[in-house]
Scaffold this motif. Structure first.
Motif, PDB file in Angstrom:
ATOM      1  N   GLN A 124       0.824  -1.210   0.000  1.00  0.00           N
ATOM      2  CA  GLN A 124       0.000   0.000   0.000  1.00  0.00           C
ATOM      3  C   GLN A 124       0.858   1.260   0.000  1.00  0.00           C
ATOM      4  O   GLN A 124       0.533   2.239  -0.680  1.00  0.00           O
ATOM      5  N   LYS A 165       0.697   7.185   3.486  1.00  0.00           N
ATOM      6  CA  LYS A 165      -0.656   7.054   4.032  1.00  0.00           C
ATOM      7  C   LYS A 165      -0.591   7.182   5.546  1.00  0.00           C
ATOM      8  O   LYS A 165       0.416   6.829   6.164  1.00  0.00           O
ATOM      9  N   ASN A 166      -1.702   7.636   6.127  1.00  0.00           N
ATOM     10  CA  ASN A 166      -1.767   7.674   7.587  1.00  0.00           C
ATOM     11  C   ASN A 166      -2.324   6.345   8.090  1.00  0.00           C
ATOM     12  O   ASN A 166      -2.753   5.490   7.310  1.00  0.00           O
ATOM     13  N   GLY A 178      -5.081   5.561   9.642  1.00  0.00           N
ATOM     14  CA  GLY A 178      -6.487   5.320   9.294  1.00  0.00           C
ATOM     15  C   GLY A 178      -6.650   4.811   7.873  1.00  0.00           C
ATOM     16  O   GLY A 178      -7.443   3.890   7.618  1.00  0.00           O
ATOM     17  N   GLU A 179      -5.911   5.391   6.947  1.00  0.00           N
ATOM     18  CA  GLU A 179      -5.976   4.935   5.553  1.00  0.00           C
ATOM     19  C   GLU A 179      -5.462   3.506   5.432  1.00  0.00           C
ATOM     20  O   GLU A 179      -6.060   2.674   4.733  1.00  0.00           O
ATOM     21  N   LEU A 180      -4.360   3.216   6.118  1.00  0.00           N
ATOM     22  CA  LEU A 180      -3.808   1.860   6.075  1.00  0.00           C
ATOM     23  C   LEU A 180      -4.762   0.850   6.705  1.00  0.00           C
ATOM     24  O   LEU A 180      -4.908  -0.267   6.208  1.00  0.00           O
ATOM     25  N   ALA A 197      -8.003   0.898   6.694  1.00  0.00           N
ATOM     26  CA  ALA A 197      -9.079   0.605   5.740  1.00  0.00           C
ATOM     27  C   ALA A 197      -8.589  -0.301   4.615  1.00  0.00           C
ATOM     28  O   ALA A 197      -9.326  -1.156   4.124  1.00  0.00           O
ATOM     29  N   LEU A 198      -7.340  -0.137   4.207  1.00  0.00           N
ATOM     30  CA  LEU A 198      -6.808  -0.897   3.071  1.00  0.00           C
ATOM     31  C   LEU A 198      -6.308  -2.287   3.463  1.00  0.00           C
ATOM     32  O   LEU A 198      -6.447  -3.235   2.700  1.00  0.00           O
ATOM     33  N   GLN A 242      -6.369  -1.706  14.795  1.00  0.00           N
ATOM     34  CA  GLN A 242      -5.455  -0.584  14.986  1.00  0.00           C
ATOM     35  C   GLN A 242      -4.212  -0.984  15.793  1.00  0.00           C
ATOM     36  O   GLN A 242      -3.098  -0.656  15.402  1.00  0.00           O
ATOM     37  N   GLN A 268      -1.985  13.595  12.977  1.00  0.00           N
ATOM     38  CA  GLN A 268      -1.826  12.439  12.081  1.00  0.00           C
ATOM     39  C   GLN A 268      -0.351  12.086  11.899  1.00  0.00           C
ATOM     40  O   GLN A 268       0.499  12.963  11.820  1.00  0.00           O
ATOM     41  N   TYR A 326       1.972  10.094   9.182  1.00  0.00           N
ATOM     42  CA  TYR A 326       1.985   9.546   7.830  1.00  0.00           C
ATOM     43  C   TYR A 326       3.212   8.660   7.666  1.00  0.00           C
ATOM     44  O   TYR A 326       4.309   9.009   8.106  1.00  0.00           O
TER      45      TYR A 326
END
Length: 117
Positions: free
Chosen positions: A44, A50-51, A53-55, A57-58, A63, A87, A89
């Motif tokens: 990814q 990516k932060n 949260g994005e990771l 979801a992917l 967490q 955040q 990243y």
């Protein structure tokens, strides 16, 4: 019974301390990359930073789990991180490891006849 040809004695030199250190470093990198979740994270991040949260979801994990894997990848130097407000990243910090990962995954996909995502 098959006839065998006698082998000449090996002329390889014993590993030097530098060679031993090389193999230790290589083994450490392979050990870090041995977790499927870490490979997913690396995949990814190859597409851009990516932060968490994005990771999440992917990669679809918890967490705490993703944080633990990101910490391991960060400590090993494979990923870097930067803070923007609250955040954090993450990004690829070692492109050579990514090249290794892509090459190995390509070989695995070809030999196992499993598509590379």
């Amino acid at each position: 019974m098959l006839a065998t040809t006698p082998r000449a004695p090996s002329r390889r030199k014993a590993p030097t301390p530098d060679a031993d250190r090389f193999y230790e470093v290589a083994a450490d990198i392979f050990r870090v990359m041995a977790a499927p979740t870490r490979l997913k994270i690396i995949s990814q991040l190859c597409e851009g930073e990516k932060n968490v949260g994005e990771l999440l979801a992917l990669v679809q994990t918890t967490q705490p789990n993703i944080s633990q894997h990101l910490h391991t990848l960060f400590k090993s130097g494979i990923v870097g991180r930067r803070r923007e407000g609250v955040q954090i990243y993450y990004f690829i910090a070692n492109e050579r490891v990514v090249d290794l990962c892509r090459s190995l995954c390509g070989v695995i996909a070809a030999e196992a006849k499993v598509p590379h995502p």
